[in-house]
Write a protein that holds these residues in place. Structure first.
Motif, PDB file in Angstrom:
ATOM      1  N   ASP A 140      45.171  61.129  36.538  1.00  0.00           N
ATOM      2  CA  ASP A 140      45.288  61.176  37.839  1.00  0.00           C
ATOM      3  C   ASP A 140      43.812  61.577  38.562  1.00  0.00           C
ATOM      4  N   ALA A 141      43.714  61.053  39.881  1.00  0.00           N
ATOM      5  CA  ALA A 141      42.381  61.420  40.455  1.00  0.00           C
ATOM      6  C   ALA A 141      42.343  62.652  40.865  1.00  0.00           C
ATOM      7  N   ASP A 142      43.494  63.328  41.160  1.00  0.00           N
ATOM      8  CA  ASP A 142      43.219  64.709  41.583  1.00  0.00           C
ATOM      9  C   ASP A 142      43.648  65.879  40.430  1.00  0.00           C
ATOM     10  N   ALA A 143      43.597  65.285  39.329  1.00  0.00           N
ATOM     11  CA  ALA A 143      43.600  66.028  37.985  1.00  0.00           C
ATOM     12  C   ALA A 143      42.312  66.662  37.719  1.00  0.00           C
ATOM     13  N   GLN A 144      42.337  67.917  37.305  1.00  0.00           N
ATOM     14  CA  GLN A 144      40.984  68.453  37.083  1.00  0.00           C
ATOM     15  C   GLN A 144      41.009  68.792  35.551  1.00  0.00           C
ATOM     16  N   SER A 145      41.872  68.502  34.694  1.00  0.00           N
ATOM     17  CA  SER A 145      41.758  68.347  33.065  1.00  0.00           C
ATOM     18  C   SER A 145      42.641  67.282  32.505  1.00  0.00           C
ATOM     19  N   VAL A 146      42.415  67.259  31.320  1.00  0.00           N
ATOM     20  CA  VAL A 146      43.291  66.227  30.580  1.00  0.00           C
ATOM     21  C   VAL A 146      43.290  67.076  29.176  1.00  0.00           C
ATOM     22  N   GLN A 147      44.853  67.077  28.577  1.00  0.00           N
ATOM     23  CA  GLN A 147      44.999  67.748  27.472  1.00  0.00           C
ATOM     24  C   GLN A 147      45.175  66.666  26.375  1.00  0.00           C
TER      25      GLN A 147
END
Length: 68
Positions: A29-36
């Motif tokens: 997502d554009a507003d996500a700050q991390s990826v798991q």
């Protein structure tokens, strides 16, 4: 890429620079700050495998018995 994990002595931060065009992260997502990612996805990512295009094979099931 930054990976934060913990051990008995405290937290450990791993850092690796990923060159543009060589590594593809899953959609974010554009507003996500991390990826798991799980360990398998991380290993594939660092090996240059596109984790988005990888498909899991269906589980093996034994053939049905026919006849008597």
């Amino acid at each position: 890429m930054k990976i934060l994990t913990s051990s008995r002595g405290g937290f450990v931060l791993y850092y690796k620079r990923l060159e543009t065009g060589r590594f593809r992260l899953p959609p974010v997502d554009a507003d996500a700050q991390s990826v798991q990612l799980d360990a398998t996805q991380l290993a594939m990512l660092l090996d240059g495998i596109d984790v988005v295009e990888v498909k899991r094979q269906p589980a093996w099931t034994p053939p049905r018995r026919t006849g008597s």
